[in-house]
Design a protein around this motif. Structure first.
Motif, PDB file in Angstrom:
ATOM      1  N   GLY A  51     -17.426  21.971  -0.294  1.00 15.37           N
ATOM      2  CA  GLY A  51     -17.100  22.768   0.882  1.00 15.37           C
ATOM      3  C   GLY A  51     -18.139  23.808   1.222  1.00 15.37           C
ATOM      4  O   GLY A  51     -17.888  24.706   2.040  1.00 15.37           O
ATOM      5  N   ILE A  52     -19.321  23.702   0.596  1.00 16.84           N
ATOM      6  CA  ILE A  52     -20.418  24.617   0.931  1.00 16.84           C
ATOM      7  C   ILE A  52     -20.950  24.288   2.322  1.00 16.84           C
ATOM      8  O   ILE A  52     -21.423  25.153   3.050  1.00 16.84           O
ATOM      9  N   MET A  53     -20.878  23.011   2.677  1.00 15.48           N
ATOM     10  CA  MET A  53     -21.158  22.559   4.044  1.00 15.48           C
ATOM     11  C   MET A  53     -20.161  21.457   4.355  1.00 15.48           C
ATOM     12  O   MET A  53     -19.441  20.981   3.466  1.00 15.48           O
ATOM     13  N   TYR A  54     -20.093  21.079   5.609  1.00 17.32           N
ATOM     14  CA  TYR A  54     -19.120  20.074   6.016  1.00 17.32           C
ATOM     15  C   TYR A  54     -19.813  18.853   6.596  1.00 17.32           C
ATOM     16  O   TYR A  54     -20.820  18.974   7.294  1.00 17.32           O
ATOM     17  N   PRO A  55     -19.279  17.660   6.310  1.00 11.09           N
ATOM     18  CA  PRO A  55     -19.923  16.433   6.783  1.00 11.09           C
ATOM     19  C   PRO A  55     -19.752  16.248   8.292  1.00 11.09           C
ATOM     20  O   PRO A  55     -18.817  16.767   8.896  1.00 11.09           O
ATOM     21  N   ASP A  56     -20.672  15.476   8.870  1.00  7.93           N
ATOM     22  CA  ASP A  56     -20.552  15.104  10.280  1.00  7.93           C
ATOM     23  C   ASP A  56     -19.616  13.915  10.440  1.00  7.93           C
ATOM     24  O   ASP A  56     -19.043  13.706  11.515  1.00  7.93           O
ATOM     25  N   ALA A  57     -19.505  13.108   9.378  1.00 11.69           N
ATOM     26  CA  ALA A  57     -18.655  11.920   9.434  1.00 11.69           C
ATOM     27  C   ALA A  57     -18.072  11.662   8.057  1.00 11.69           C
ATOM     28  O   ALA A  57     -18.608  12.099   7.045  1.00 11.69           O
ATOM     29  N   GLY A  58     -16.946  10.963   8.022  1.00 14.99           N
ATOM     30  CA  GLY A  58     -16.342  10.591   6.763  1.00 14.99           C
ATOM     31  C   GLY A  58     -15.298  11.582   6.282  1.00 14.99           C
ATOM     32  O   GLY A  58     -15.062  12.626   6.902  1.00 14.99           O
ATOM     33  N   THR A  59     -14.691  11.250   5.155  1.00 18.09           N
ATOM     34  CA  THR A  59     -13.624  12.085   4.593  1.00 18.09           C
ATOM     35  C   THR A  59     -13.840  12.315   3.112  1.00 18.09           C
ATOM     36  O   THR A  59     -14.423  11.479   2.409  1.00 18.09           O
ATOM     37  N   ILE A  60     -13.354  13.453   2.628  1.00 21.16           N
ATOM     38  CA  ILE A  60     -13.357  13.798   1.215  1.00 21.16           C
ATOM     39  C   ILE A  60     -11.941  14.209   0.850  1.00 21.16           C
ATOM     40  O   ILE A  60     -11.370  15.111   1.491  1.00 21.16           O
ATOM     41  N   THR A  61     -11.358  13.565  -0.142  1.00 22.97           N
ATOM     42  CA  THR A  61     -10.006  13.929  -0.559  1.00 22.97           C
ATOM     43  C   THR A  61      -9.967  14.116  -2.067  1.00 22.97           C
ATOM     44  O   THR A  61     -10.651  13.427  -2.823  1.00 22.97           O
ATOM     45  N   PHE A  62      -9.160  15.090  -2.492  1.00 22.96           N
ATOM     46  CA  PHE A  62      -8.948  15.362  -3.913  1.00 22.96           C
ATOM     47  C   PHE A  62      -7.450  15.284  -4.168  1.00 22.96           C
ATOM     48  O   PHE A  62      -6.678  16.069  -3.618  1.00 22.96           O
ATOM     49  N   GLN A  63      -7.035  14.322  -4.968  1.00 23.77           N
ATOM     50  CA  GLN A  63      -5.611  14.092  -5.220  1.00 23.77           C
ATOM     51  C   GLN A  63      -4.833  14.062  -3.905  1.00 23.77           C
ATOM     52  O   GLN A  63      -3.782  14.695  -3.757  1.00 23.77           O
ATOM     53  N   ASN A  64      -5.388  13.330  -2.943  1.00 17.57           N
ATOM     54  CA  ASN A  64      -4.777  13.142  -1.623  1.00 17.57           C
ATOM     55  C   ASN A  64      -4.773  14.393  -0.752  1.00 17.57           C
ATOM     56  O   ASN A  64      -4.147  14.402   0.310  1.00 17.57           O
ATOM     57  N   ASN A  65      -5.475  15.442  -1.182  1.00 18.63           N
ATOM     58  CA  ASN A  65      -5.646  16.619  -0.337  1.00 18.63           C
ATOM     59  C   ASN A  65      -6.944  16.492   0.443  1.00 18.63           C
ATOM     60  O   ASN A  65      -7.991  16.173  -0.136  1.00 18.63           O
ATOM     61  N   ALA A  66      -6.905  16.752   1.750  1.00 18.23           N
ATOM     62  CA  ALA A  66      -8.118  16.719   2.562  1.00 18.23           C
ATOM     63  C   ALA A  66      -9.045  17.840   2.142  1.00 18.23           C
ATOM     64  O   ALA A  66      -8.642  18.808   1.479  1.00 18.23           O
ATOM     65  N   ALA A  67     -10.324  17.725   2.535  1.00 22.55           N
ATOM     66  CA  ALA A  67     -11.364  18.655   2.079  1.00 22.55           C
ATOM     67  C   ALA A  67     -10.978  20.114   2.300  1.00 22.55           C
ATOM     68  O   ALA A  67     -11.178  20.960   1.435  1.00 22.55           O
ATOM     69  N   GLN A  68     -10.438  20.415   3.475  1.00 19.56           N
ATOM     70  CA  GLN A  68     -10.099  21.805   3.778  1.00 19.56           C
ATOM     71  C   GLN A  68      -8.934  22.321   2.938  1.00 19.56           C
ATOM     72  O   GLN A  68      -8.703  23.530   2.861  1.00 19.56           O
ATOM     73  N   GLU A  69      -8.185  21.401   2.307  1.00 20.34           N
ATOM     74  CA  GLU A  69      -7.012  21.798   1.536  1.00 20.34           C
ATOM     75  C   GLU A  69      -7.207  21.616   0.034  1.00 20.34           C
ATOM     76  O   GLU A  69      -6.267  21.736  -0.739  1.00 20.34           O
ATOM     77  N   ILE A  70      -8.428  21.289  -0.397  1.00 20.52           N
ATOM     78  CA  ILE A  70      -8.679  21.065  -1.821  1.00 20.52           C
ATOM     79  C   ILE A  70      -8.428  22.353  -2.600  1.00 20.52           C
ATOM     80  O   ILE A  70      -8.993  23.404  -2.283  1.00 20.52           O
ATOM     81  N   PRO A  71      -7.568  22.317  -3.615  1.00 14.37           N
ATOM     82  CA  PRO A  71      -7.309  23.509  -4.432  1.00 14.37           C
ATOM     83  C   PRO A  71      -8.510  23.826  -5.321  1.00 14.37           C
ATOM     84  O   PRO A  71      -8.737  23.152  -6.326  1.00 14.37           O
TER      85      PRO A  71
END
Length: 310
Positions: free
Chosen positions: A52-72
């Motif tokens: 989350g230091i920068m954000y992608p232009d495309a694609g998704t990142i999930t952690f235990q089904n949490n979206a990037a903005q919601e990663i604990p």
């Protein structure tokens, strides 16, 4: 095996330059996943997007089904390539401060810190300021800071940098222990021999794109041809004319014979002429280091096949 982190079709550009394109991989609970590539391949950009230091232009990142903005964030540990401990702060104070930022109980953090300091031969350094430590000692403290809060996902960017061989062994053992206890580990390193020893799977990038993805065994089987090392006084030309030999590298009385695709070593060895002088002989697959060099320099000496899915 449970997927902890999933990266899907990640893309990132800076101005008009595409830095990473269509990058997809996952990291599973209890495994060591290596992300590899030469300088400029896009590894650090990928890691910074995950963090989350920068954000992608495309694609998704999930952690235990949490979206990037919601990663604990308290569930993730991160050892960056650029070290960043406050130099004029005492070791224990910085460790407890970083644990507190992760909402980790301070009494438990202090106990873990003291245990790790002892394990890493830093006992008694808890009240020493960071600036008084050697580079290797500082690296150990930075590692402790990344795991003190018991993260479920640990991202290690060049963790062996600045370490002597003894300390490298300590780190290797601890990283493997963490994985055995269920931590998902994403490891980036240029030290291919260590990666080859440790990684369960790997994802190799070049020029922002995937080139290899799979388990270490499958990568070695599919992408790495066999090579035969012979020690003995032999004529280079004769060795080059042997069947199934693609090329030969010779230094003094030692020759490395790189064999063609799909050669059967046991059958090939029986075909060696009696006049070949053999004082010592070994046969194995090309190392991960050689695969890395091959891809980074576009030498194309390894066989090219489709992606390994594992």
């Amino acid at each position: 095996m449970e997927t902890m982190l999933s990266v899907e079709k990640l893309g990132k550009s800076f101005k008009d330059k595409q830095v990473i394109s269509d990058i997809s991989f996952d990291v599973r609970k209890g495994e060591i996943m290596a992300i590899l590539g030469p300088n400029g391949a896009g590894k650090s950009t990928t890691i910074r997007n995950i963090m989350g230091i920068m954000y992608p232009d495309a694609g998704t990142i999930t952690f235990q089904n949490n979206a990037a903005q919601e990663i604990p964030r308290h569930k993730i540990g991160y050892l960056p390539e650029e070290r960043g401990l406050y130099k004029n702060v005492k070791v224990m104070d910085i460790l407890l401060y970083l644990a507190e930022l992760k909402d980790y109980p301070l009494d438990k953090a202090k106990e873990r810190a003291l245990d790790y300091l002892k394990k890493f031969d830093l006992e008694g350094k808890d009240n020493v300021s960071v600036e008084e430590l050697s580079k290797g000692m500082g690296q150990k403290v930075q590692f402790i800071a990344s795991v003190i809060h018991e993260p479920e996902l640990l991202i290690l960017d060049e963790p062996f940098s600045g370490l002597d061989p003894v300390s490298q062994e300590l780190f290797k053992q601890e990283i493997r222990n963490l994985a055995n206890n269920g931590t998902a580990i994403l490891l980036s390193s240029h030290q291919m021999n260590l990666v080859e020893e440790m990684a369960d799977r790997l994802f190799m990038m070049h020029q922002g794109q995937k080139v290899i993805h799979g388990t270490m065994d499958d990568v070695k089987t599919q992408y790495a041809n066999f090579k035969c090392t012979i020690r003995g006084e032999n004529d280079l030309g004769e060795l080059e004319r042997l069947p199934e030999v693609q090329r030969v590298e010779q230094k003094e009385e030692t020759a490395i014979l790189y064999l063609s695709n799909d050669v059967q070593p046991s059958i090939w060895l029986k075909s060696l002429p009696d006049h070949v002088v053999i004082q010592e002989l070994s046969i194995d697959r090309i190392s991960l280091h050689e695969i890395f060099i091959d891809i980074a320099t576009n030498r194309k000496l390894i066989k090219e096949e489709g992606e390994i899915n594992a």
